[in-house]
Enzyme design. Structure first.
Site, short mmCIF file in Angstrom:
data_model
loop_
_atom_site.label_atom_id
_atom_site.label_comp_id
_atom_site.label_asym_id
_atom_site.label_seq_id
_atom_site.Cartn_x
_atom_site.Cartn_y
_atom_site.Cartn_z
N GLU A 17 0.84 -1.19 0.00
CA GLU A 17 0.00 0.00 0.00
C GLU A 17 0.87 1.24 0.00
OE1 GLU A 17 -3.20 0.94 -0.25
OE2 GLU A 17 -3.45 -1.13 -0.79
N ILE A 163 -1.34 5.27 -2.27
CA ILE A 163 -0.71 5.87 -1.10
C ILE A 163 -0.98 4.95 0.07
CG2 ILE A 163 -0.73 8.27 -1.88
CD1 ILE A 163 -3.26 8.77 -0.37
N ASP A 164 -0.13 5.01 1.07
CA ASP A 164 -0.23 4.11 2.21
C ASP A 164 -1.58 4.21 2.89
OD1 ASP A 164 2.41 3.38 1.84
OD2 ASP A 164 3.18 4.80 3.32
N LYS A 165 -1.95 3.15 3.56
CA LYS A 165 -3.20 3.12 4.33
C LYS A 165 -3.32 4.33 5.25
CE LYS A 165 -5.46 0.43 8.00
NZ LYS A 165 -5.39 -0.80 8.82
#
Length: 357
Positions: A17, A163-165
């Site tokens: 992610e 994009i990251d969590k």
């Protein structure tokens, strides 16, 4: 047939992610056999690439993503013996059922080709290990259920970056194959303008600078990425930063991505000694700068509780529209949790100055 530069697609969900175009695409390369007869390249590649439709290959060719000897060709090109073919495409289909879910989305813009979403922190972009529902893709599959691209069950339908969590902010999603291929090419070519706001530990020595260092999976912890400064491993990565505001023991920084590698900003900031505030994976969830006073410790812990995730926000995204050819730009304001923490640091600094500390 040979396949080269295929990315590691079995990485853990948190590693996967990410805002990373290198993990979002496959680079398929093949040298045509000596005995190959004349054949349209779209048909040739459909026969060679498992699980990829002729329509997807034609869309890739229209976007200039299929090259023979380094030169883009049309889908009608006839392959010749020993031709060297390379193709950049979004992820192939995966064996995972996508359940459409009526999840509210913060849609900032939408037309026939793309949709701009402001993703909240805490939402996973696409299904994976431990996160099979409640993701952005589940929501998009419901919202765009009448579109062919979102009826195939592809868990990365329309995605050209991630994009990251626990990162908030702007994402662009393609709504058809042509837009998907053309946006994918821009990300692959690093021509997308991406700006992030990051809250980092420590007071930067310079007002602006550049971090360059190959990024690859850590040799010590497979759930982390690491910088390999000598280039002996990992992939080339460049992050440009500029200090927006100095807030005592933390700085608010603008980061511009020249490349898009897994956890790039988080890893690069940690590498130069300024990990993101409350980034548990890269050491920012501890009090790294400041005093030993219990009152200060309580202040920082309150900030951690107020923003229980790393301080990173995808502020803006600029690219060439896949149909109109116009330069477009989209922005997202800093979310409440991150803005509240920044405000607390402003008040903390103001309080120290007023007491002469």
């Amino acid at each position: 047939m040979s396949e080269e530069e295929l990315d590691d697609l079995s990485m853990p969900e948190e590693i996967g992610e990410t805002d990373s175009q290198d993990e979002m695409y496959e680079h398929f390369s093949v040298t045509v056999d000596k005995g190959q007869g004349m054949l349209r390249i779209d048909k040739f590649l459909t026969n060679r690439m498992e699980g990829v439709s002729r329509n997807r290959i034609q869309a890739a060719a229209d976007a200039g993503n299929i090259l023979v000897g380094g030169t883009p060709v049309k889908s009608s090109y006839k392959v010749k013996p020993l031709d060297r073919i390379s193709i950049v495409m979004p992820y192939p289909l995966r064996e995972l059922e996508i359940v459409p879910e009526n999840i509210p989305l913060d849609i900032r813009y939408e037309d026939d080709d793309l949709i701009i979403v402001n993703k909240p922190a805490g939402m996973v972009v696409h299904p994976g290990h431990g996160n099979y529902t409640g993701t952005l893709v589940n929501a998009l599959t419901y919202h765009l259920k009448d579109l062919p691209l979102f009826q195939s069950g592809d868990m990365r339908a329309g995605l050209v970056h991630r994009i990251d969590k626990n990162t908030s902010g702007i994402l662009v999603i393609a709504k058809n194959e042509r837009a998907h291929a053309r946006l994918a090419k821009q990300f692959f070519d690093h021509s997308i303008d991406r700006v992030y706001h990051a809250l980092v530990w420590g007071n930067m020595e310079s007002d602006e600078g550049t971090v360059t260092g190959n990024i690859g999976r850590s040799l010590r912890d497979r759930m982390k990425m690491a910088v390999f400064p000598d280039g002996e491993s990992g992939k080339h990565a460049v992050t440009h930063y500029r200090v927006l505001e100095r807030l005592g023991y933390v700085n608010l920084v603008e980061c511009r991505l020249e490349t898009g590698r897994t956890h790039q900003i988080r890893v690069h900031m940690e590498y130069i000694g300024h990990p993101l505030f409350n980034d548990e994976r890269y050491g920012g969830d501890r009090i790294l700068k400041g005093t030993t006073f219990s009152k200060y410790r309580q202040f920082v812990e309150n900030c951690f509780r107020l923003m229980p995730r790393h301080g990173l926000h995808a502020r803006s995204l600029g690219f060439v529209h896949p149909t109109t050819g116009e330069n477009v730009h989209f922005e997202s304001e800093m979310p409440d949790d991150m803005r509240s923490v920044v405000e607390r640091w402003r008040n903390y600094v103001a309080g120290r100055e007023s007491t002469g500390e």
